[in-house]
Design a protein around this motif. Structure first.
Motif, PDB file in Angstrom:
ATOM      1  N   ASP A 166       0.840  -1.189   0.000  1.00 21.30           N
ATOM      2  CA  ASP A 166       0.000   0.000   0.000  1.00 21.30           C
ATOM      3  C   ASP A 166       0.877   1.241   0.000  1.00 21.30           C
ATOM      4  N   ILE A 167       0.250   2.397  -0.133  1.00 19.04           N
ATOM      5  CA  ILE A 167       1.000   3.625  -0.335  1.00 19.04           C
ATOM      6  C   ILE A 167       1.790   4.020   0.907  1.00 19.04           C
ATOM      7  N   GLU A 168       1.300   3.657   2.094  1.00 18.72           N
ATOM      8  CA  GLU A 168       2.031   4.002   3.313  1.00 18.72           C
ATOM      9  C   GLU A 168       3.314   3.184   3.443  1.00 18.72           C
ATOM     10  N   LYS A 169       3.237   1.898   3.144  1.00 19.13           N
ATOM     11  CA  LYS A 169       4.449   1.081   3.182  1.00 19.13           C
ATOM     12  C   LYS A 169       5.421   1.508   2.091  1.00 19.13           C
ATOM     13  N   ALA A 170       4.881   1.872   0.931  1.00 22.27           N
ATOM     14  CA  ALA A 170       5.748   2.346  -0.150  1.00 22.27           C
ATOM     15  C   ALA A 170       6.460   3.631   0.248  1.00 22.27           C
ATOM     16  N   SER A 171       5.772   4.520   0.987  1.00 22.77           N
ATOM     17  CA  SER A 171       6.397   5.766   1.418  1.00 22.77           C
ATOM     18  C   SER A 171       7.538   5.503   2.392  1.00 22.77           C
ATOM     19  N   GLU A 172       7.429   4.458   3.217  1.00 19.26           N
ATOM     20  CA  GLU A 172       8.509   4.121   4.147  1.00 19.26           C
ATOM     21  C   GLU A 172       9.757   3.674   3.386  1.00 19.26           C
ATOM     22  N   LYS A 173       9.557   2.867   2.356  1.00 16.13           N
ATOM     23  CA  LYS A 173      10.711   2.433   1.555  1.00 16.13           C
ATOM     24  C   LYS A 173      11.289   3.585   0.739  1.00 16.13           C
ATOM     25  N   LEU A 174      10.419   4.453   0.234  1.00 16.36           N
ATOM     26  CA  LEU A 174      10.912   5.619  -0.494  1.00 16.36           C
ATOM     27  C   LEU A 174      11.756   6.494   0.426  1.00 16.36           C
ATOM     28  N   HIS A 175      11.323   6.634   1.658  1.00 16.63           N
ATOM     29  CA  HIS A 175      12.082   7.404   2.652  1.00 16.63           C
ATOM     30  C   HIS A 175      13.499   6.858   2.785  1.00 16.63           C
ATOM     31  N   GLN A 176      13.631   5.560   2.866  1.00 19.01           N
ATOM     32  CA  GLN A 176      14.956   4.949   3.022  1.00 19.01           C
ATOM     33  C   GLN A 176      15.791   5.082   1.751  1.00 19.01           C
ATOM     34  N   HIS A 177      15.183   4.924   0.607  1.00 25.00           N
ATOM     35  CA  HIS A 177      15.914   5.095  -0.654  1.00 25.00           C
ATOM     36  C   HIS A 177      16.401   6.536  -0.809  1.00 25.00           C
ATOM     37  N   LEU A 178      15.546   7.497  -0.481  1.00 22.24           N
ATOM     38  CA  LEU A 178      15.944   8.895  -0.579  1.00 22.24           C
ATOM     39  C   LEU A 178      17.066   9.228   0.405  1.00 22.24           C
ATOM     40  N   ASN A 179      16.991   8.654   1.586  1.00 20.61           N
ATOM     41  CA  ASN A 179      18.039   8.897   2.573  1.00 20.61           C
ATOM     42  C   ASN A 179      19.390   8.402   2.058  1.00 20.61           C
ATOM     43  N   GLN A 180      19.401   7.236   1.436  1.00 14.08           N
ATOM     44  CA  GLN A 180      20.637   6.714   0.842  1.00 14.08           C
ATOM     45  C   GLN A 180      21.103   7.598  -0.316  1.00 14.08           C
ATOM     46  N   ALA A 181      20.159   8.040  -1.139  1.00  5.97           N
ATOM     47  CA  ALA A 181      20.517   8.875  -2.294  1.00  5.97           C
ATOM     48  C   ALA A 181      21.155  10.184  -1.842  1.00  5.97           C
ATOM     49  N   ILE A 182      20.622  10.788  -0.786  1.00  3.21           N
ATOM     50  CA  ILE A 182      21.181  12.041  -0.289  1.00  3.21           C
ATOM     51  C   ILE A 182      22.524  11.794   0.378  1.00  3.21           C
ATOM     52  N   ARG A 183      22.644  10.700   1.092  1.00  4.34           N
ATOM     53  CA  ARG A 183      23.925  10.401   1.736  1.00  4.34           C
ATOM     54  C   ARG A 183      25.034  10.280   0.695  1.00  4.34           C
ATOM     55  N   ARG A 184      24.741   9.634  -0.416  1.00  5.87           N
ATOM     56  CA  ARG A 184      25.748   9.507  -1.474  1.00  5.87           C
ATOM     57  C   ARG A 184      26.221  10.869  -1.971  1.00  5.87           C
ATOM     58  N   ARG A 185      25.343  11.852  -1.891  1.00  3.92           N
ATOM     59  CA  ARG A 185      25.622  13.138  -2.528  1.00  3.92           C
ATOM     60  C   ARG A 185      26.111  14.225  -1.577  1.00  3.92           C
ATOM     61  N   VAL A 186      26.112  13.979  -0.260  1.00  2.00           N
ATOM     62  CA  VAL A 186      26.518  15.037   0.678  1.00  2.00           C
ATOM     63  C   VAL A 186      27.670  14.637   1.591  1.00  2.00           C
ATOM     64  N   VAL A 187      27.950  13.328   1.718  1.00  5.64           N
ATOM     65  CA  VAL A 187      29.020  12.901   2.606  1.00  5.64           C
ATOM     66  C   VAL A 187      30.378  13.202   1.960  1.00  5.64           C
ATOM     67  N   ASN A 188      31.291  13.713   2.762  1.00  8.86           N
ATOM     68  CA  ASN A 188      32.674  13.999   2.333  1.00  8.86           C
ATOM     69  C   ASN A 188      32.775  15.087   1.273  1.00  8.86           C
ATOM     70  N   VAL A 189      31.783  15.965   1.208  1.00  8.56           N
ATOM     71  CA  VAL A 189      31.875  17.105   0.299  1.00  8.56           C
ATOM     72  C   VAL A 189      32.829  18.131   0.916  1.00  8.56           C
ATOM     73  N   PRO A 190      33.844  18.595   0.181  1.00  4.92           N
ATOM     74  CA  PRO A 190      34.788  19.560   0.754  1.00  4.92           C
ATOM     75  C   PRO A 190      34.132  20.910   1.003  1.00  4.92           C
ATOM     76  N   ILE A 191      34.646  21.626   1.992  1.00  4.95           N
ATOM     77  CA  ILE A 191      34.136  22.951   2.342  1.00  4.95           C
ATOM     78  C   ILE A 191      35.026  24.002   1.699  1.00  4.95           C
ATOM     79  N   THR A 192      34.417  24.928   0.971  1.00  5.88           N
ATOM     80  CA  THR A 192      35.167  26.008   0.346  1.00  5.88           C
ATOM     81  C   THR A 192      35.584  27.020   1.397  1.00  5.88           C
ATOM     82  N   LYS A 193      36.792  27.568   1.250  1.00  2.00           N
ATOM     83  CA  LYS A 193      37.263  28.578   2.187  1.00  2.00           C
ATOM     84  C   LYS A 193      36.321  29.770   2.175  1.00  2.00           C
ATOM     85  N   LYS A 194      36.115  30.283   3.371  1.00  2.31           N
ATOM     86  CA  LYS A 194      35.150  31.365   3.538  1.00  2.31           C
ATOM     87  C   LYS A 194      35.606  32.629   2.838  1.00  2.31           C
ATOM     88  N   GLU A 195      34.676  33.235   2.096  1.00  7.75           N
ATOM     89  CA  GLU A 195      34.966  34.498   1.453  1.00  7.75           C
ATOM     90  C   GLU A 195      34.460  35.652   2.322  1.00  7.75           C
TER      91      GLU A 195
END
Length: 657
Positions: free
Chosen positions: A205-234
């Motif tokens: 059902d749609i509620e169970k699907a939303s729980e799995k989507l939540h986990q997939h999105l969390n993994q997708a964001i983790r791939r894209r934000v972990v270990n991103v370098p910080i630019t020196k402050k201007e």
């Protein structure tokens, strides 16, 4: 190795599995490169030159985009620079379908063209007219700038043989990034795949699907934000400082294009779980106004509640969601950057933006590209909200919710009551919903069909249905007066409803990674046109509409948006177009994504709204979708200036800069 860049990692992988594998680079290198890239997980476009040790050979140039087309890459139009075309499959440069996995064997679709010696063939991430300075143009460069370019279709590896001038392509096999554990994930972060894209979701059902989507999105964001370098402050230009900010020395590594809608709020909330706690997260919101047309104070140099920028629907929605997020996660330093753009500044940068959106040239493309260009420039004001212990803030939230510029779903997000039952149109074979209290119990179109023969018999307009034949003339006459009266009231209410601020600081976000919510609406039926499609043909028509929109996403949206964002040295990343997220959503039926029997702001994109509610952000979960060109008001400002009214121009009309 995290110390290596993505380019180095992928190049090493291709070298081992493709180039060094063959005795000569011409054996099966193109097919091996395509096969190697099928294991790469993330956004990419590439140009690779391979040369044999034999000095008599010029070698080959390989180029292409990832299977979803998330990075921009353009090439010369083949119709203008080919002598002949030979193909073992009569395919053309058409649409890429991201709905189903490509199970064909590698190298099955090979298209060969022979390039003419009389024409230049160009491959570039942007149109050549965008980056050539006119004062430095030679005759050759001037000819290059006039070359017609087109988007390179996603999911293909092209090979240009510099000796024979033959151009061929082969498809990148799909699906391996979801089923093989040895994939390369760009951003050099290894994350195990917990959910198979082929899981049985028929009974989910749609509620169970939303729980799995939540986990997939969390993994997708983790791939894209972990270990991103910080630019020196201007250097930060401070307009007014009344007290010290304990986190002002910290710089953000990640920014989010923040409209306040459910897409951007979910991205921000999941970023909080994956970005180090001591780092701020930049929430960038853009709004447009024309100081020459507005009667209020539209000075972008100092924001206040009377600014026309503050009446932007996206600004109000973003402030509402921002305040809720500060309450939900008070320990996180959320930096709300309000980007205010006067239309005169748009005109100053018009040529640059037109060059970036090329080969697209419509009014809609210009408006969307403009919004992305200014937003990702990241130059705006930090809005620091003062949190109070009394109930005054909740009162202000209620006032902001009443703004006419915000549209919420028919049922309040905190209410558990079921929506009103919809009545089907009485017209035979009509799938639309009847309007309440309609005399004929019909939708607007069919009501007109019922009245047409009556009007013809009477020889005039009968106006039988009070619902669909309301006094439009009276409405039109009083429309301008009502608007003038409401503008003053709206500004006064807004002045009270906008959260109290203790500091305005003009800064430029130094975050190099920008998360964008593109792909959510196209996959989960979030646009208003999806409801129109459903009303006309039911869920079957909606399935076809979503399939069509996903198939053209690479050519209609992604290349244009990537060019506008990367102009400022930022890298756009698209969590909703992560391979695992796309595969999971494709495994669901449309009934598990949305419920069009519910009103706008509820049934559309319902699976993602449930994710937002589960996370704990309820204000945004009931907001009705507004496209960025309308929510930021760039379409209204630009079209009014050029055409006198936004209703007098089609979004598909050519933009004349």
């Amino acid at each position: 190795e995290i110390s290596k860049s993505d380019t180095e990692v992928v190049l090493d992988y291709i070298s081992v599995h493709a180039i060094q594998k063959n005795d000569t680079i011409y054996n099966n290198t193109q097919l091996d490169i395509a096969n190697a890239l099928s294991f790469v997980h993330g956004e990419y476009a590439f140009i690779l030159h391979c040369r044999d040790n034999d000095n008599d050979k010029k070698g080959c140039i390989y180029f292409g985009r990832d299977p979803l087309g998330r990075r921009s890459l353009l090439m010369s139009k083949l119709d203008n620079c080919t002598n002949e075309i030979q193909s073992n499959n009569t395919g053309t440069l058409g649409e890429i379908n991201i709905n189903e996995e490509n199970e064909t064997s590698i190298g099955e679709h090979v298209h060969v063209s022979t390039l003419s010696n009389e024409h230049h063939f160009t491959v570039s991430s942007v149109s050549l007219s965008c980056d050539l300075k006119q004062e430095q143009c030679s005759d050759v460069n001037q000819n290059l700038s006039n070359i017609e370019m087109e988007e390179i279709p996603a999911g293909r590896v092209y090979c240009l043989d510099l000796n024979s001038r033959c151009l061929s392509y082969t498809n990148i096999p799909k699906g391996k990034s979801q089923t093989n554990g040895s994939i390369i994930e760009l951003e050099t972060v290894q994350t195990p795949n917990k959910f198979s894209s082929k899981s049985n979701t028929s009974s989910m059902d749609i509620e169970k699907a939303s729980e799995k989507l939540h986990q997939h999105l969390n993994q997708a964001i983790r791939r894209r934000v972990v270990n991103v370098p910080i630019t020196k402050k201007e250097k930060i230009a401070t307009i007014e400082v009344t007290n010290e900010n304990k986190d002002e020395n910290n710089e953000a590594s990640v920014a989010i294009l923040f409209s306040g809608g459910v897409d951007s709020v979910v991205l921000a909330a999941l970023c909080h779980d994956n970005v180090p706690k001591n780092q701020p997260i930049d929430l960038i919101n853009v709004a447009f106004a024309n100081s020459q047309l507005t009667t209020g104070d539209s000075n972008s140099n100092c924001p206040n509640a009377n600014d026309a920028f503050e009446l932007s629907p996206d600004r109000q929605a973003a402030l509402l969601s921002y305040q809720e997020m500060k309450t939900r996660w008070p320990t996180r330093n959320w930096r709300f950057i309000a980007v205010n753009v006067d239309y005169q500044e748009v005109l100053e940068n018009e040529k640059i933006i037109c060059g970036l959106i090329a080969p697209l040239c419509s009014v809609m493309d210009f408006n969307i590209g403009t919004a992305f260009w200014f937003a990702t420039r990241g130059r705006g004001y930090i809005r620091n909200v003062t949190t109070k212990s009394d109930d005054s803030e909740s009162i202000k939230l209620n006032e902001l919710r009443k703004s006419k510029h915000l549209r919420f779903g028919g049922v309040d997000s905190s209410s558990s009551s079921s929506p009103k039952q919809k009545i089907e149109c009485s017209m035979r074979n009509c799938a639309k919903v009847a309007q309440n209290n309609c005399l004929f119990r019909a939708c607007k179109f069919c009501c007109g069909c019922y009245q047409r023969p009556i009007n013809q018999f009477l020889g005039g307009r009968a106006s039988l249905c009070s619902v669909h034949n309301n006094d439009k003339k009276g409405k039109n006459k009083s429309k301008k007066k009502d608007k003038e009266r409401s503008n003053g009231k709206d500004v006064a209410k807004l002045e009270e409803s906008i959260p109290t601020t203790d500091k305005y600081k003009l800064i430029t976000s130094t975050a190099k990674v920008v998360l964008v919510g593109i792909g959510a609406d196209e996959q989960m039926a979030g646009y208003g046109r999806h409801r129109t499609t459903y009303n006309r043909g039911g869920y079957e028509a909606l399935r076809k509409e979503l399939a069509m929109e996903k198939s053209r996403l690479w050519t209609r949206n992604l290349g244009r948006d990537d060019r506008c964002i990367s102009f400022h040295g930022k890298e756009a990343r698209f969590p909703f177009l992560d391979e695992d997220v796309v595969a999971f959503l494709n495994s669901l039926d449309v009934l598990q994504l949305c419920d069009m029997s519910r009103p706008q702001g509820e049934g559309d994109k319902m699976i993602l709204r449930l994710v937002a509610k589960n996370i704990g952000v309820k204000q945004c979960s009931g907001l009705v979708k507004r496209a960025i060109q309308f929510g930021s008001r760039i379409a209204k400002v630009s079209d009014t200036q050029r055409f006198g009214s936004s209703s007098k121009v089609s979004g598909n009309a050519n933009h004349k800069g």
